[in-house]
Design a protein around this motif. Structure first.
Motif, PDB file in Angstrom:
ATOM      1  N   ARG A  63       0.823  -1.216   0.000  1.00 55.30           N
ATOM      2  CA  ARG A  63       0.000   0.000   0.000  1.00 55.30           C
ATOM      3  C   ARG A  63       0.854   1.262   0.000  1.00 55.30           C
ATOM      4  N   MET A  64       2.138   1.110  -0.309  1.00 61.22           N
ATOM      5  CA  MET A  64       2.998   2.298  -0.325  1.00 61.22           C
ATOM      6  C   MET A  64       3.738   2.387  -1.654  1.00 61.22           C
ATOM      7  N   PHE A  65       4.401   3.501  -1.855  1.00 61.27           N
ATOM      8  CA  PHE A  65       5.178   3.720  -3.068  1.00 61.27           C
ATOM      9  C   PHE A  65       6.602   4.073  -2.679  1.00 61.27           C
ATOM     10  N   ILE A  66       7.566   3.453  -3.366  1.00 58.38           N
ATOM     11  CA  ILE A  66       8.977   3.665  -3.075  1.00 58.38           C
ATOM     12  C   ILE A  66       9.619   4.375  -4.261  1.00 58.38           C
ATOM     13  N   LEU A  67      10.368   5.447  -3.957  1.00 56.39           N
ATOM     14  CA  LEU A  67      11.081   6.180  -4.996  1.00 56.39           C
ATOM     15  C   LEU A  67      12.146   5.263  -5.590  1.00 56.39           C
ATOM     16  N   GLN A  68      12.128   5.109  -6.908  1.00 56.65           N
ATOM     17  CA  GLN A  68      13.103   4.276  -7.607  1.00 56.65           C
ATOM     18  C   GLN A  68      13.668   5.059  -8.791  1.00 56.65           C
ATOM     19  N   SER A  69      14.875   4.689  -9.205  1.00 58.69           N
ATOM     20  CA  SER A  69      15.469   5.319 -10.381  1.00 58.69           C
ATOM     21  C   SER A  69      14.835   4.721 -11.639  1.00 58.69           C
ATOM     22  N   LYS A  70      14.966   5.474 -12.716  1.00 61.26           N
ATOM     23  CA  LYS A  70      14.455   5.010 -14.005  1.00 61.26           C
ATOM     24  C   LYS A  70      15.112   3.681 -14.394  1.00 61.26           C
ATOM     25  N   GLY A  71      16.410   3.551 -14.125  1.00 59.37           N
ATOM     26  CA  GLY A  71      17.136   2.323 -14.467  1.00 59.37           C
ATOM     27  C   GLY A  71      16.604   1.110 -13.737  1.00 59.37           C
ATOM     28  N   VAL A  72      16.292   1.270 -12.453  1.00 57.48           N
ATOM     29  CA  VAL A  72      15.761   0.158 -11.657  1.00 57.48           C
ATOM     30  C   VAL A  72      14.399  -0.281 -12.207  1.00 57.48           C
ATOM     31  N   ILE A  73      13.534   0.690 -12.468  1.00 57.13           N
ATOM     32  CA  ILE A  73      12.202   0.375 -13.015  1.00 57.13           C
ATOM     33  C   ILE A  73      12.336  -0.309 -14.379  1.00 57.13           C
ATOM     34  N   HIS A  74      13.226   0.217 -15.223  1.00 53.59           N
ATOM     35  CA  HIS A  74      13.468  -0.358 -16.553  1.00 53.59           C
ATOM     36  C   HIS A  74      13.893  -1.822 -16.429  1.00 53.59           C
ATOM     37  N   ASN A  75      14.857  -2.098 -15.534  1.00 53.50           N
ATOM     38  CA  ASN A  75      15.338  -3.475 -15.358  1.00 53.50           C
ATOM     39  C   ASN A  75      14.252  -4.394 -14.826  1.00 53.50           C
ATOM     40  N   GLN A  76      13.410  -3.897 -13.924  1.00 55.98           N
ATOM     41  CA  GLN A  76      12.303  -4.709 -13.397  1.00 55.98           C
ATOM     42  C   GLN A  76      11.321  -5.076 -14.512  1.00 55.98           C
ATOM     43  N   LEU A  77      11.039  -4.123 -15.385  1.00 55.49           N
ATOM     44  CA  LEU A  77      10.103  -4.378 -16.481  1.00 55.49           C
ATOM     45  C   LEU A  77      10.695  -5.363 -17.493  1.00 55.49           C
ATOM     46  N   LEU A  78      11.994  -5.253 -17.763  1.00 58.15           N
ATOM     47  CA  LEU A  78      12.644  -6.214 -18.667  1.00 58.15           C
ATOM     48  C   LEU A  78      12.625  -7.616 -18.062  1.00 58.15           C
ATOM     49  N   GLU A  79      12.869  -7.698 -16.754  1.00 55.05           N
ATOM     50  CA  GLU A  79      12.856  -8.992 -16.061  1.00 55.05           C
ATOM     51  C   GLU A  79      11.458  -9.609 -16.084  1.00 55.05           C
ATOM     52  N   LYS A  80      10.451  -8.775 -15.908  1.00 57.85           N
ATOM     53  CA  LYS A  80       9.068  -9.263 -15.949  1.00 57.85           C
ATOM     54  C   LYS A  80       8.757  -9.866 -17.321  1.00 57.85           C
ATOM     55  N   GLN A  81       9.237  -9.213 -18.375  1.00 59.92           N
ATOM     56  CA  GLN A  81       9.020  -9.722 -19.730  1.00 59.92           C
ATOM     57  C   GLN A  81       9.781 -11.033 -19.948  1.00 59.92           C
ATOM     58  N   ARG A  82      11.027 -11.106 -19.445  1.00 53.91           N
ATOM     59  CA  ARG A  82      11.843 -12.310 -19.598  1.00 53.91           C
ATOM     60  C   ARG A  82      11.197 -13.506 -18.889  1.00 53.91           C
ATOM     61  N   ILE A  83      10.709 -13.276 -17.684  1.00 55.07           N
ATOM     62  CA  ILE A  83      10.061 -14.343 -16.916  1.00 55.07           C
ATOM     63  C   ILE A  83       8.788 -14.819 -17.625  1.00 55.07           C
ATOM     64  N   ALA A  84       8.007 -13.871 -18.157  1.00 49.08           N
ATOM     65  CA  ALA A  84       6.788 -14.229 -18.888  1.00 49.08           C
ATOM     66  C   ALA A  84       7.147 -15.094 -20.096  1.00 49.08           C
ATOM     67  N   ASP A  85       8.211 -14.732 -20.830  1.00 47.21           N
ATOM     68  CA  ASP A  85       8.652 -15.524 -21.988  1.00 47.21           C
ATOM     69  C   ASP A  85       9.019 -16.945 -21.574  1.00 47.21           C
ATOM     70  N   GLU A  86       9.759 -17.070 -20.463  1.00 47.24           N
ATOM     71  CA  GLU A  86      10.161 -18.403 -19.978  1.00 47.24           C
ATOM     72  C   GLU A  86       8.950 -19.252 -19.641  1.00 47.24           C
ATOM     73  N   LYS A  87       8.001 -18.655 -18.931  1.00 55.43           N
ATOM     74  CA  LYS A  87       6.809 -19.395 -18.518  1.00 55.43           C
ATOM     75  C   LYS A  87       5.967 -19.812 -19.718  1.00 55.43           C
ATOM     76  N   ILE A  88       5.885 -18.923 -20.707  1.00 51.20           N
ATOM     77  CA  ILE A  88       5.128 -19.246 -21.934  1.00 51.20           C
ATOM     78  C   ILE A  88       5.773 -20.442 -22.629  1.00 51.20           C
ATOM     79  N   LYS A  89       7.102 -20.442 -22.732  1.00 53.33           N
ATOM     80  CA  LYS A  89       7.816 -21.555 -23.379  1.00 53.33           C
ATOM     81  C   LYS A  89       7.563 -22.865 -22.634  1.00 53.33           C
ATOM     82  N   GLU A  90       7.575 -22.814 -21.301  1.00 54.22           N
ATOM     83  CA  GLU A  90       7.314 -24.009 -20.490  1.00 54.22           C
ATOM     84  C   GLU A  90       5.911 -24.546 -20.765  1.00 54.22           C
ATOM     85  N   LEU A  91       4.935 -23.630 -20.830  1.00 57.93           N
ATOM     86  CA  LEU A  91       3.548 -24.055 -21.035  1.00 57.93           C
ATOM     87  C   LEU A  91       3.322 -24.602 -22.439  1.00 57.93           C
ATOM     88  N   GLU A  92       4.045 -24.072 -23.398  1.00 56.55           N
ATOM     89  CA  GLU A  92       3.875 -24.547 -24.779  1.00 56.55           C
ATOM     90  C   GLU A  92       4.483 -25.934 -24.947  1.00 56.55           C
TER      91      GLU A  92
END
Length: 92
Positions: A63-92
């Motif tokens: 329920r809170m918000f933490i100040l983060q740098s643009k780089g940290v947010i960018h890396n989190q979003l890339l990681e989220k996409q990478r994990i989604a790709d891995e899971k999709i490959k497993e399911l296929e």
């Protein structure tokens, strides 16, 4: 001559087919959901990368918000996409 199949064996086979079909439908739904999550992360990343590097960004944590740098947010979003790709490959 055709091999005779007992009613019990046929019923078991029907149950296996139904179970397999149900699992395939569930996998398809999970793939669809992961695809949406990946697309959302990609679109969000595209938007934040267009902002200035010093832009204040906040990550929602519970329920809170933490100040983060643009780089940290960018890396989190890339990681989220990478994990989604891995899971999709497993399911296929």
């Amino acid at each position: 001559s055709a091999a005779a199949v007992s009613p019990q064996a046929f019923a078991e086979l029907q149950a296996k087919v139904a179970d397999t079909q149900q699992k395939a439908k569930l996998a398809d739904l999970q793939i669809e959901q992961l695809g949406r999550s990946k697309k959302h992360a990609h679109l969000t990343d595209t938007e934040i990368m267009a902002l200035l590097d010093g832009t204040r960004m906040y990550e929602g944590v519970g329920r809170m918000f933490i100040l983060q740098s643009k780089g940290v947010i960018h890396n989190q979003l890339l990681e989220k996409q990478r994990i989604a790709d891995e899971k999709i490959k497993e399911l296929e």
